[in-house]
Design a protein around this motif. Structure first.
Motif, PDB file in Angstrom:
ATOM      1  N   ASN A 175       0.721  -1.092   0.054  1.00 21.41           N
ATOM      2  CA  ASN A 175      -0.067   0.011   0.100  1.00 21.41           C
ATOM      3  C   ASN A 175       0.837   1.210  -0.070  1.00 21.41           C
ATOM      4  O   ASN A 175       0.282   2.261  -0.522  1.00 21.41           O
ATOM      5  CB  ASN A 175      -1.029   0.045   1.257  1.00 21.41           C
ATOM      6  CG  ASN A 175      -2.297  -0.691   1.022  1.00 21.41           C
ATOM      7  OD1 ASN A 175      -2.611  -0.902  -0.151  1.00 21.41           O
ATOM      8  ND2 ASN A 175      -2.996  -1.248   2.058  1.00 21.41           N
ATOM      9  N   ILE A 214     -17.733  -3.249  -3.571  1.00 22.94           N
ATOM     10  CA  ILE A 214     -17.113  -2.815  -2.672  1.00 22.94           C
ATOM     11  C   ILE A 214     -17.444  -2.992  -1.282  1.00 22.94           C
ATOM     12  O   ILE A 214     -16.808  -3.140  -0.119  1.00 22.94           O
ATOM     13  CB  ILE A 214     -16.740  -1.036  -2.701  1.00 22.94           C
ATOM     14  CG1 ILE A 214     -15.855  -0.741  -3.988  1.00 22.94           C
ATOM     15  CG2 ILE A 214     -16.235  -0.501  -1.723  1.00 22.94           C
ATOM     16  CD1 ILE A 214     -15.859   0.610  -4.573  1.00 22.94           C
ATOM     17  N   SER A 217     -16.792  -6.540  -0.371  1.00 27.54           N
ATOM     18  CA  SER A 217     -15.496  -7.086  -0.122  1.00 27.54           C
ATOM     19  C   SER A 217     -14.792  -6.825   1.116  1.00 27.54           C
ATOM     20  O   SER A 217     -14.129  -7.406   1.739  1.00 27.54           O
ATOM     21  CB  SER A 217     -14.698  -6.293  -1.243  1.00 27.54           C
ATOM     22  OG  SER A 217     -14.301  -4.610  -0.628  1.00 27.54           O
ATOM     23  N   ASN A 218     -15.574  -6.026   2.005  1.00 30.68           N
ATOM     24  CA  ASN A 218     -15.157  -5.854   3.392  1.00 30.68           C
ATOM     25  C   ASN A 218     -13.581  -5.027   3.397  1.00 30.68           C
ATOM     26  O   ASN A 218     -13.127  -4.848   4.831  1.00 30.68           O
ATOM     27  CB  ASN A 218     -15.260  -7.004   4.134  1.00 30.68           C
ATOM     28  CG  ASN A 218     -16.254  -7.017   5.430  1.00 30.68           C
ATOM     29  OD1 ASN A 218     -16.952  -5.992   5.318  1.00 30.68           O
ATOM     30  ND2 ASN A 218     -16.250  -8.176   5.988  1.00 30.68           N
ATOM     31  N   ALA A 219     -13.186  -4.605   2.320  1.00 29.22           N
ATOM     32  CA  ALA A 219     -12.072  -4.230   2.386  1.00 29.22           C
ATOM     33  C   ALA A 219     -11.811  -2.672   2.677  1.00 29.22           C
ATOM     34  O   ALA A 219     -13.025  -1.825   2.647  1.00 29.22           O
ATOM     35  CB  ALA A 219     -11.079  -4.136   0.974  1.00 29.22           C
ATOM     36  N   GLU A 220     -10.763  -2.045   3.425  1.00 31.19           N
ATOM     37  CA  GLU A 220     -10.815  -0.708   4.120  1.00 31.19           C
ATOM     38  C   GLU A 220     -10.108   0.012   2.900  1.00 31.19           C
ATOM     39  O   GLU A 220     -10.489   1.208   3.000  1.00 31.19           O
ATOM     40  CB  GLU A 220      -9.919  -0.654   5.458  1.00 31.19           C
ATOM     41  CG  GLU A 220     -10.574  -1.195   6.479  1.00 31.19           C
ATOM     42  CD  GLU A 220      -9.842  -0.818   7.768  1.00 31.19           C
ATOM     43  OE1 GLU A 220     -10.302   0.023   8.655  1.00 31.19           O
ATOM     44  OE2 GLU A 220      -8.899  -1.369   7.924  1.00 31.19           O
ATOM     45  N   THR A 222      -9.258   0.221  -1.130  1.00 34.29           N
ATOM     46  CA  THR A 222      -9.317  -0.256  -2.665  1.00 34.29           C
ATOM     47  C   THR A 222      -9.015   0.706  -3.753  1.00 34.29           C
ATOM     48  O   THR A 222      -8.183   1.817  -3.125  1.00 34.29           O
ATOM     49  CB  THR A 222     -10.724  -0.674  -2.829  1.00 34.29           C
ATOM     50  OG1 THR A 222     -10.891  -1.367  -4.168  1.00 34.29           O
ATOM     51  CG2 THR A 222     -11.686   0.380  -2.924  1.00 34.29           C
ATOM     52  N   GLN A 238     -19.459   0.506   5.055  1.00 32.93           N
ATOM     53  CA  GLN A 238     -19.681  -1.070   4.714  1.00 32.93           C
ATOM     54  C   GLN A 238     -20.817  -1.614   5.612  1.00 32.93           C
ATOM     55  O   GLN A 238     -21.150  -2.697   5.114  1.00 32.93           O
ATOM     56  CB  GLN A 238     -18.386  -1.804   5.205  1.00 32.93           C
ATOM     57  CG  GLN A 238     -16.929  -1.401   4.082  1.00 32.93           C
ATOM     58  CD  GLN A 238     -15.837  -2.081   4.756  1.00 32.93           C
ATOM     59  OE1 GLN A 238     -15.958  -3.122   5.615  1.00 32.93           O
ATOM     60  NE2 GLN A 238     -14.712  -1.445   4.338  1.00 32.93           N
TER      61      GLN A 238
END
Length: 239
Positions: A175, A214, A217-220, A222, A238
């Protein structure tokens, strides 16, 4: 601090560092110091000319004073030679004295004229020196102010740099590399947040399918499908 929060804070720090650098570069005292120095240099050039003029006048005055002393001595010499009978050309006695008197008078006249010029030059010299002193004082004041402001900015930058180290430690290498690349591409605005269904920077509404993906996906963190910046998703987005 979550990685998403760390990314947002990292961007805030980097933007503040950029602003601090710009502020330091644009401090008005820098231009004022340069202007004062240039003005001092110019006035000093004029002062050099004035000093040359004063020296020339003083030399001429000294020469005239020597002439007056010489002519006065000649008058005394003629008068003495006449009184003791050694002056051979008694018939030209008055003419000789008259000629010497005229020369003394002219030397006196020229001296007075030069004294007037000397007074003017000395006044110009004083004004130039006063101006140089004023400009040098202004230069020092602006230079001191510049140093104070720069030291304050450096202290602020030092604090930010220290905090940045701690923030970077909370971000994954992948990241962080993505962030650095996006910073270069987008001029420091590498991260945005999702506000409703719109990214905060590009403001292009996500398609329902993209928004749903999104959320699922539960991603913080993206990537924005439109501007390709890093997109931070809050827990509220979310839910």
């Amino acid at each position: 601090m979550s990685e998403a929060t760390a990314l947002l804070r990292l961007q805030e720090i980097d933007l503040e560092l950029m602003r601090s650098k710009k502020v330091a570069q644009d401090l008005p005292q820098r231009a004022k110091v340069d202007a004062a120095r240039a003005a001092v240099k110019k006035v000093m050039g004029e002062l050099t000319k004035i000093l040359g003029q004063r020296k020339d006048i003083e030399i001429e005055l000294q020469d005239l004073e020597e002439d007056k002393v010489y002519f006065a001595d000649k008058v005394t010499e003629i008068q003495k030679s006449v009184s003791d009978g050694t002056y051979r050309d008694a018939q030209n006695f008055e003419a000789a004295l008259a000629t010497l008197a005229k020369r003394i008078e002219k030397a006196e006249f020229d001296s007075n004229a030069l004294l007037g010029q000397l007074e003017t030059v000395e006044r110009a010299e004083k004004n130039a020196r006063d101006l140089v002193a004023k400009l040098e004082a202004e230069e020092k004041a602006q230079s001191d102010s510049f140093k104070t402001d720069v030291e304050s900015i450096r202290a602020h930058v030092s604090e930010l740099a220290k905090e940045r180290e701690g923030v970077v430690a909370q971000i994954s290498a992948q990241n962080l590399a993505t962030y650095d690349a996006a910073c270069k591409r987008f001029g420091g605005i590498a991260v945005e947040t999702l506000v409703g269904n719109r990214p905060s920077v590009c403001r292009v509404a996500l398609q329902p399918s993209s928004y749903t993906d999104i959320r699922r996906s539960n991603a913080e963190v993206t990537t924005c499908p439109y501007c390709k910046r890093m997109l931070v998703i809050s827990k509220e987005d979310q839910s």
